[in-house]
Scaffold this active site. Sequence first.
Site, PDB file in Angstrom:
ATOM      1  N   SER A 573       1.047  -1.260  -0.124  1.00 26.19           N
ATOM      2  CA  SER A 573      -0.023   0.001   0.030  1.00 26.19           C
ATOM      3  C   SER A 573       1.052   1.249   0.114  1.00 26.19           C
ATOM      4  O   SER A 573       2.123   1.146   0.494  1.00 26.19           O
ATOM      5  CB  SER A 573      -0.929   0.093   1.221  1.00 26.19           C
ATOM      6  N   TYR A 586      -3.339   0.778   9.312  1.00 26.94           N
ATOM      7  CA  TYR A 586      -3.391   0.243   7.992  1.00 26.94           C
ATOM      8  C   TYR A 586      -1.950   0.038   7.625  1.00 26.94           C
ATOM      9  O   TYR A 586      -1.340  -0.836   7.167  1.00 26.94           O
ATOM     10  CB  TYR A 586      -4.196   1.095   6.950  1.00 26.94           C
TER      11      TYR A 586
END
Length: 689
Positions: A573, A586
């Site tokens: 990510s 995250y």
Amino acid sequence: MKSAWRDRDADELVTRSRDQGIASDVALRVYTTRLLGRDPLLVMHGGGNTSLKTVERDLFGEQVSVLRVKGSGWDMAEIEAAGMPAVRLEPLLKLRELARLSDEDMVAFQRANLIDPTAPNPSVETLLHAFLPHTSIDHTHSAAVLSLIDQEFDVPLLTEVYGARVGLVDYVKPGFALAQASARVYEANPGVEGLILRQHGIFTFGDDPKQSYDRMVALVTLAEERLKRGRKTQVFVPAAVPAAIASPSHVAPILRGLLAFPSNDLDSADDKRVVLEFRTSTAIRAYVDGAEVRSYSQRGVVTPDHAIRTKPWPLVVPAPDDTAIEAFADGARAAAEAYLAKYREYFIRHNGVREPAKIALDPYPRVVLVPGLGLFGVGRSVAAARIAADLAVNTVRIVTDAEAIGRYQPVSEADLFDMEYWSLEQAKLGKSSDPAFAGQVVVVTGGGGGIGAAAARAFAAEGAAVAILDRDGPVAGAIASGFKERGLAITCDVTDAKSVRAAFDTICATFGGVDIVVSNAGAAWQGEIGTVADEVLRASFELNFWSHQHVAQNAVRVMLAQGTGGSLLFNASKQAMNPGSGFGPYGLPKAATIALMKQYALEYGGHGIHANAVNADRVRTGLFAKGLLEERAAARGVSVEEYLRTGNLLKREVKPEDVAAAFVGLAKARKTTAAIITVDGGNIAASVR
Ligand SMILES: [Zn+2]
């Protein structure tokens, strides 16, 4: 066998066909062809055909005698009238005057005499059908009949069973010579109901499709009844097998590694992989466990055209002792090497006396017999592996029945070679190339939607078999069903190590192993890092870090057993490179996943295992909890559309398919490992430094 003829079904098809302008005799021919094709003990994967002599109108409206005969590429079980092209009969009959005719000239002549030039190629057994005078002719490779004709002493047995009801034709490869020989046998015995082609199959004749079908049923039934009489009480004396036998999922990757065809260009591609299809049953176990399996299994195929699909013989490996799997791997390797040497010698021995010289086919087996376990079909596609397994299971039955009443003895090795290296088959070589991922098995986690589903589709589009893991089984099933036999859906919670292990076992048992893994499943958790609850951070680590470790660990275990390298692909990510406020829960595990990718690249590069990551951003997928995307857009003071489309340097919306293309590209990049590819439309702050 029982007749499957039903008056009502036959009438229905005749009525329906009449509306489409198809004559009733052709409709009935289609009907009984389907009946034959739907019985795997009669016809399997192209081994059979039928014909009808009738009259049709040509372009000028003139009546022409034609032979309607099964066209190649059509499955008898599903055949339509269009699958039985009409060939002008008179020119075919004129061929009887010739002394010889090459297969190429025969095929060309048959095509040239089609009423419809766009129709499929008529069967290679067309002339046999044409030269016999009967209106309706059926041909099958009946299992029961093969058990009688693949015998050391078949003639006395066939005479005992059939008396004068059939004519016996000595083995000749299908084509013009067999058609001539068969016609001569018939003409010498015009009262027969059919012909037995020794070591090949059976033909029956009739005045109409029902009569030839009924005769097929009657003659096959006689063979079945004979196989029930005078059987040995124990057909195969079993050899001792280890008490603990390794599972198919444990054995398959070892075999799969041994059977990967080496690439001609090792610099640009990996080994060419194969897919395995496992089968077992009481009958299969009795066959593969037999002390003499290395004798009866090596005598040749039950009917010669199987040699094209399964090679002349299967590979026999040792029984896989679960407590000594290394010894099994060594024994299997030695057996595989001996097989390759034997095949190469077979090619040289038979090719040496032939003109023109043949093009050598790959020497790899298509069937593997594993004592204590069962058998594997092997193929460059799932469909090919399944066909090989189907034919092998059929072979077990036929050889078992043959050995039960006598000694199994099929056609000679030279005849098998002639079939495997048939000029018509050789002409097909090099005309089509396999897709990039043919024979490769790809696993995609979180494959039910978004980037995962796009990646699954992208790999499947290039020929891969694809296993889709998703927490939501039906969603995974919907994607997998789009890939037909090449798709496998598995309900899996990737945060649960046991669930991941079970999924990989299922994949190995289904396709034989794993080559490429797209570890994609993930979800976005939020929270200010100074105050976020431990549970939130831990939950995110479970999915966004630990699941990648469970998946990669299982993949590497299977890849090392195969010994043919592999590719680990992680969905990272932007957060791992360029943290966003509030996205710590995250980003942190994603950053750890990047480190994980590098660690796998470092420790397994020596085994040919690549590890790479794709860093995607601003892709509209289910990853974003409801409202999250809106929130992010609002934080930047733009609409969601604008946020997705204009928030990057290229001003283009990034789609799941773009990310999938990066995964495919990395899987093909044979000299790249420990790399991160960014797919975000361009974001300098998040670019890899
Ligand atoms: Zn045949």
